[in-house]
Design an enzyme around this catalytic site. Sequence first.
Site, PDB file in Angstrom:
ATOM      1  CG  ASP A 120      38.816 -64.468 -45.776  1.00 17.26           C
ATOM      2  OD1 ASP A 120      38.973 -65.282 -46.708  1.00 17.26           O
ATOM      3  OD2 ASP A 120      38.242 -63.382 -45.913  1.00 17.26           O
ATOM      4  CG  ASP A 172      36.954 -65.819 -39.283  1.00 16.46           C
ATOM      5  OD1 ASP A 172      36.374 -64.793 -39.695  1.00 16.46           O
ATOM      6  OD2 ASP A 172      38.131 -66.103 -39.560  1.00 16.46           O
TER       7      ASP A 172
END
Length: 237
Positions: free
Chosen positions: A16, A14
Site C-alpha cells: 500500500d 511494500d
Amino acid sequence: MPAVNFHVDAVLFDMDGTLVNSMAGLVGAWELFKQKYPDINVEDILSSAHGVRTVDNLRKYCGIEDPEELTSEALRFEMAIVTESTSKGRPGILKLPGVADAMQEMSSSRHYPNPTWAICTSATREYALAALANAGIHVPDAFVAAEDVKFGKPAPDPYILGAEKCGVKPANCVVFEDAPAGIQSGNNAGCKTIGLLTTHTKTQMEAAKPDFLVPDMSSVSLKLSQGGGVDVTVEQF
C-alpha cells in the site's frame, strides 16, 4: 542530481502506497469504523498510521486488546478497504506511477526457487491478495504478510523474512517504502532503502533516513541482470 546505479540480489516492495494506491478505500474504511468507535480521529490516524499493521493500529486507536477481537476486526477493516475503494464513486485500488513498468520487468523472476523480489506488507494476507488482484499485480512466491511475523514495521522482521524467502542476505537487498515506519523497518534489517513521496511529506520521510528519496516508482528503473539479481537506477531530484 546525477542518477545513481547499483546492483542488488533482490528487491523488497511494500504494498500500500508503494505498489498500489488504496487511499480512497482506506479513508472509507476508517470512516466506517468511526461509526463503531466514535472517539477516533480519522484525520489524525491517516497522518500517522500508514505502513503499520492493522492490528497494531486498532489496538492503538480503537483500544482493542482481546486477540480474537483484534484478528476479526482487522480482517473486517481491511476487507472494508476493498469494498469502500469503489463505493461513493471512488476510483478503486490502482497501480501507482511507474509500477506497471517495474512489474513488467520483474514478473518473470517472481517464482521459486530463485525469486529476485518479494512483497513485504503490513496488511493481512487475505486483504493483500484482494488488493493486488484489484490492481492487476501478480503475487510473487516470496510474499510476507502481517500474520507471518511476530513484530511488524518498524521492527526489521518483515524485511528480514522477505530477504530469507528470496534466499539472500538483507544487506544485499533494496527496500521500496512510502511510510516512515517501513523505511525504519528496512534500515533496521540492514537493507538499502528507497523512500517514495506517495503518502507522506518530504519532511516526514527524510526523518526516517532512507538512502534515497524519490516522488514515486517512475523515478527508478529496475533491470534483471543476466548474472542474477537486479540492476537499479535511481533518478534523484
